[in-house]
Design a protein around this motif. Structure first.
Motif, PDB file in Angstrom:
ATOM      1  N   SER A  19       0.837  -1.204   0.000  1.00  0.00           N
ATOM      2  CA  SER A  19       0.000   0.000   0.000  1.00  0.00           C
ATOM      3  C   SER A  19       0.872   1.254   0.000  1.00  0.00           C
ATOM      4  CB  SER A  19      -0.959  -0.020   1.189  1.00  0.00           C
ATOM      5  OG  SER A  19      -1.926   0.985   1.053  1.00  0.00           O
ATOM      6  N   ARG A  20       1.947   1.215  -0.800  1.00  0.00           N
ATOM      7  CA  ARG A  20       2.938   2.287  -0.816  1.00  0.00           C
ATOM      8  C   ARG A  20       2.616   3.392  -1.803  1.00  0.00           C
ATOM      9  NH1 ARG A  20       6.709  -2.722  -1.482  1.00  0.00           N
ATOM     10  NH2 ARG A  20       5.035  -2.937  -2.954  1.00  0.00           N
ATOM     11  N   HIS A  21       1.809   3.090  -2.809  1.00  0.00           N
ATOM     12  CA  HIS A  21       1.464   4.095  -3.807  1.00  0.00           C
ATOM     13  C   HIS A  21       0.082   3.799  -4.358  1.00  0.00           C
ATOM     14  CE1 HIS A  21       2.473   1.173  -6.962  1.00  0.00           C
ATOM     15  NE2 HIS A  21       3.565   0.922  -6.274  1.00  0.00           N
ATOM     16  N   LEU A  22      -0.404   4.670  -5.197  1.00  0.00           N
ATOM     17  CA  LEU A  22      -1.782   4.641  -5.675  1.00  0.00           C
ATOM     18  C   LEU A  22      -2.207   3.329  -6.327  1.00  0.00           C
ATOM     19  CD1 LEU A  22      -4.340   6.304  -5.934  1.00  0.00           C
ATOM     20  CD2 LEU A  22      -3.471   7.193  -8.096  1.00  0.00           C
ATOM     21  N   ASN A  23      -1.306   2.661  -7.027  1.00  0.00           N
ATOM     22  CA  ASN A  23      -1.670   1.426  -7.728  1.00  0.00           C
ATOM     23  C   ASN A  23      -0.881   0.226  -7.209  1.00  0.00           C
ATOM     24  OD1 ASN A  23      -3.274   0.097  -9.634  1.00  0.00           O
ATOM     25  ND2 ASN A  23      -1.665   0.159 -11.168  1.00  0.00           N
ATOM     26  N   ASP A  24      -0.550   0.216  -5.923  1.00  0.00           N
ATOM     27  CA  ASP A  24       0.269  -0.850  -5.347  1.00  0.00           C
ATOM     28  C   ASP A  24      -0.581  -2.083  -5.049  1.00  0.00           C
ATOM     29  OD1 ASP A  24       2.211  -2.378  -4.214  1.00  0.00           O
ATOM     30  OD2 ASP A  24       2.593  -1.060  -2.514  1.00  0.00           O
ATOM     31  N   GLU A  30      -8.266  -6.450   6.865  1.00  0.00           N
ATOM     32  CA  GLU A  30      -9.252  -6.368   5.776  1.00  0.00           C
ATOM     33  C   GLU A  30      -9.277  -4.974   5.166  1.00  0.00           C
ATOM     34  OE1 GLU A  30     -12.104  -8.444   4.698  1.00  0.00           O
ATOM     35  OE2 GLU A  30     -11.859 -10.148   6.024  1.00  0.00           O
ATOM     36  N   ARG A  31      -9.312  -3.952   6.015  1.00  0.00           N
ATOM     37  CA  ARG A  31      -9.308  -2.569   5.514  1.00  0.00           C
ATOM     38  C   ARG A  31      -8.037  -2.293   4.709  1.00  0.00           C
ATOM     39  NH1 ARG A  31     -11.323  -1.447  10.521  1.00  0.00           N
ATOM     40  NH2 ARG A  31      -9.303  -0.792  11.328  1.00  0.00           N
ATOM     41  N   PHE A  32      -6.921  -2.789   5.216  1.00  0.00           N
ATOM     42  CA  PHE A  32      -5.627  -2.516   4.591  1.00  0.00           C
ATOM     43  C   PHE A  32      -5.511  -3.123   3.196  1.00  0.00           C
ATOM     44  CE2 PHE A  32      -1.135  -3.467   3.804  1.00  0.00           C
ATOM     45  CZ  PHE A  32      -0.591  -2.197   3.937  1.00  0.00           C
ATOM     46  N   VAL A  33      -5.965  -4.355   3.012  1.00  0.00           N
ATOM     47  CA  VAL A  33      -5.776  -5.030   1.722  1.00  0.00           C
ATOM     48  C   VAL A  33      -6.895  -4.755   0.725  1.00  0.00           C
ATOM     49  CG1 VAL A  33      -4.392  -6.865   2.762  1.00  0.00           C
ATOM     50  CG2 VAL A  33      -6.833  -7.247   2.357  1.00  0.00           C
ATOM     51  N   GLN A  76       4.332 -12.985 -14.362  1.00  0.00           N
ATOM     52  CA  GLN A  76       3.502 -12.503 -15.475  1.00  0.00           C
ATOM     53  C   GLN A  76       2.835 -11.168 -15.136  1.00  0.00           C
ATOM     54  OE1 GLN A  76       2.716 -15.231 -13.616  1.00  0.00           O
ATOM     55  NE2 GLN A  76       0.509 -15.516 -13.461  1.00  0.00           N
ATOM     56  N   ILE A  77       2.549 -10.924 -13.872  1.00  0.00           N
ATOM     57  CA  ILE A  77       1.954  -9.649 -13.455  1.00  0.00           C
ATOM     58  C   ILE A  77       3.016  -8.553 -13.525  1.00  0.00           C
ATOM     59  CG2 ILE A  77       0.821  -8.403 -11.580  1.00  0.00           C
ATOM     60  CD1 ILE A  77      -0.863 -10.677 -12.864  1.00  0.00           C
ATOM     61  N   GLU A  78       4.196  -8.873 -13.052  1.00  0.00           N
ATOM     62  CA  GLU A  78       5.292  -7.901 -13.107  1.00  0.00           C
ATOM     63  C   GLU A  78       5.605  -7.514 -14.550  1.00  0.00           C
ATOM     64  OE1 GLU A  78       9.691  -7.446 -11.208  1.00  0.00           O
ATOM     65  OE2 GLU A  78       8.126  -8.452 -10.065  1.00  0.00           O
ATOM     66  N   ARG A  79       5.641  -8.502 -15.439  1.00  0.00           N
ATOM     67  CA  ARG A  79       5.888  -8.204 -16.859  1.00  0.00           C
ATOM     68  C   ARG A  79       4.780  -7.317 -17.424  1.00  0.00           C
ATOM     69  NH1 ARG A  79       7.540 -13.536 -16.906  1.00  0.00           N
ATOM     70  NH2 ARG A  79       5.537 -14.247 -17.686  1.00  0.00           N
ATOM     71  N   MET A  80       3.542  -7.621 -17.058  1.00  0.00           N
ATOM     72  CA  MET A  80       2.416  -6.848 -17.565  1.00  0.00           C
ATOM     73  C   MET A  80       2.495  -5.395 -17.080  1.00  0.00           C
ATOM     74  SD  MET A  80      -1.671  -7.460 -16.999  1.00  0.00           S
ATOM     75  CE  MET A  80      -1.649  -6.943 -15.293  1.00  0.00           C
ATOM     76  N   LEU A  81       2.821  -5.195 -15.812  1.00  0.00           N
ATOM     77  CA  LEU A  81       2.844  -3.850 -15.238  1.00  0.00           C
ATOM     78  C   LEU A  81       4.078  -3.055 -15.624  1.00  0.00           C
ATOM     79  CD1 LEU A  81       1.517  -4.552 -11.633  1.00  0.00           C
ATOM     80  CD2 LEU A  81       0.264  -3.577 -13.567  1.00  0.00           C
ATOM     81  N   PHE A  82       5.213  -3.741 -15.766  1.00  0.00           N
ATOM     82  CA  PHE A  82       6.480  -3.039 -15.978  1.00  0.00           C
ATOM     83  C   PHE A  82       7.097  -3.319 -17.339  1.00  0.00           C
ATOM     84  CE2 PHE A  82       6.096  -3.818 -11.366  1.00  0.00           C
ATOM     85  CZ  PHE A  82       5.949  -2.502 -10.964  1.00  0.00           C
TER      86      PHE A  82
END
Length: 170
Positions: free
Chosen positions: A45-50, A91-94, A155-161
């Motif tokens: 939860s470090r940035h807007l799309n984390d 729950e709130r955090f994630v 695969q998520i990291e490749r998609m995002l970055f």
């Protein structure tokens, strides 16, 4: 000959990396399973799309302590939190991300099958990232502590970055 050397080198690396600690298992849990008090570890939860976000509930009073393998600014630790409050805060955090779908609660087991903690991870709408569960999380006992390695699935990291050369240089 080169092929045999290459295969031998890869095999040694794999065997060495597995021998440096005991990986722990997780299995599904229910909210009702959570009792007692916990050290709550809120990772991400470090940035807007984390989306690399998870909550770990470390059972207090046992012989294990959890330690994220990450810089201290990537997570927060709160001690002596009652079960109900810890789960609500987790729950709130994630659940803050716009693509959040639901949570997945799992118990973390030591080598003997004893519950030593819980993880609460967010699941996302599959249309957003291609899969609901975007995290690879490893729990490993090292020097009497549980080291937690958290990262996005490849695969998520490749998609995002994709195309981000700064990620490839690290």
């Amino acid at each position: 000959m080169k092929r045999i050397l290459y295969i031998s080198a890869v095999l040694c690396i794999v065997l060495f990396s597995c021998a440096t600690g005991n990986y722990l298992k997780t299995e599904g849990a229910k909210d009702a399973d959570i009792k007692g008090s916990f050290t709550l570890i809120l990772y991400g939860s470090r940035h807007l799309n984390d989306i690399e976000t998870i909550a770990i509930l470390d059972i207090e009073g046992d012989s294990y302590s959890f330690e994220p393998y990450a810089p201290e600014f990537d997570y927060k630790i709160k001690k002596d939190i009652p079960a109900k409050e810890a789960l609500e805060e987790a729950e709130r955090f994630v659940s803050w991300h716009s693509s959040f779908y639901r949570t997945q609660l799992s118990r973390i087991l030591d080598e003997k099958g004893n519950v030593i903690g819980y993880e609460l991870r967010p699941l996302y709408r599959p249309l957003a990232f291609g899969v609901s569960d975007v995290l690879d999380v490893d729990y490993r006992i090292e020097d009497g502590r549980v080291v937690v390695r958290i990262r996005l699935k490849p695969q998520i990291e490749r998609m995002l970055f994709d195309g981000d050369k700064s990620k490839e240089d690290n």
